[in-house]
Design a protein around this motif. Sequence first.
Motif, short mmCIF file in Angstrom:
data_model
loop_
_atom_site.label_atom_id
_atom_site.label_comp_id
_atom_site.label_asym_id
_atom_site.label_seq_id
_atom_site.Cartn_x
_atom_site.Cartn_y
_atom_site.Cartn_z
N SER A 115 0.83 -1.20 0.00
CA SER A 115 0.00 0.00 0.00
C SER A 115 0.87 1.26 0.00
O SER A 115 0.54 2.24 -0.68
N SER A 119 0.88 4.03 -3.01
CA SER A 119 0.72 5.45 -2.72
C SER A 119 1.87 6.26 -3.31
O SER A 119 1.67 7.33 -3.89
N GLN A 122 1.51 6.58 -7.05
CA GLN A 122 0.56 7.63 -7.37
C GLN A 122 1.25 9.00 -7.35
O GLN A 122 1.04 9.83 -8.24
N GLY A 149 -4.28 5.82 -7.42
CA GLY A 149 -4.71 6.38 -6.14
C GLY A 149 -5.93 5.67 -5.57
O GLY A 149 -6.01 5.43 -4.37
N GLU A 150 -6.88 5.34 -6.44
CA GLU A 150 -8.07 4.62 -5.96
C GLU A 150 -7.69 3.26 -5.41
O GLU A 150 -8.22 2.83 -4.38
N VAL A 153 -5.94 3.90 -2.03
CA VAL A 153 -6.90 4.22 -0.97
C VAL A 153 -7.51 2.94 -0.41
O VAL A 153 -7.61 2.77 0.81
N ARG A 157 -6.87 1.73 3.36
CA ARG A 157 -8.02 1.56 4.25
C ARG A 157 -7.98 0.18 4.90
O ARG A 157 -8.20 0.03 6.09
N MET A 165 -3.89 7.30 3.68
CA MET A 165 -5.09 7.22 2.84
C MET A 165 -5.60 8.62 2.51
O MET A 165 -5.98 8.91 1.37
N ALA A 166 -5.60 9.51 3.48
CA ALA A 166 -6.05 10.89 3.24
C ALA A 166 -5.14 11.58 2.23
O ALA A 166 -5.61 12.33 1.37
N ALA A 168 -3.45 10.06 -0.15
CA ALA A 168 -3.78 9.47 -1.46
C ALA A 168 -5.08 10.08 -2.02
O ALA A 168 -5.17 10.36 -3.22
N GLN A 169 -6.06 10.31 -1.15
CA GLN A 169 -7.30 10.93 -1.60
C GLN A 169 -7.05 12.37 -2.07
O GLN A 169 -7.61 12.81 -3.08
#
Length: 183
Positions: A115, A119, A122, A149-150, A153, A157, A165-166, A168-169
């Motif tokens: 993960s 990230s 991305q 990115g999706e 995330v 998560r 995660m934030a 990446a969002q």
Amino acid sequence: SGRTGDTHMHFFCARVALAVLMTIPAAVAGAESAEKTQPADFAEQSQELERRIAEMAAVDPLQPDTLDARLDYARALHQAAAEDCLPYLDAAESQLAAVLAADANALLAWPDGPSDAMSLLQTVQNTRGQCAEDADQARTAFEASIVTGERAVAMLRDNWDFEEMAIAQFNIAFARRELGDVD
């Protein structure tokens, strides 16, 4: 009884303060020694990371330390690419590809690695979009960043890594904005 509690609390606070003060010289000494052992420039840092990766990969290319070193190297390459715009992005993506291609069984001892790598990928793709020489290259990079990115995330998560995660969002929103989606 209230006075005894106050005495214990003052004693406890004093012990905590003393413990904190005692760690400061060690932290400063550690920072000074870290400064002395860090490579002076990117070329030296790059060579050192390549050497470390090669040594560890010779033993086991999928051990967590090897994958972690690849992730560190990809971060360093991305940082250098962000400063100079483009020259190291392909190499950073290559290091991340090796991490992301690792077999699921190899990753059991390194659950956050994929993960984190997704990230970082991305972020590399967003940098590629910002540094692109033409609008088509930028669009391709930003669209790839959104898809990556999706996936990041969802993975973050699942790992309960909400801070990353934030980020990446936010990077997804950045890429969408760069593509003209301002809603």
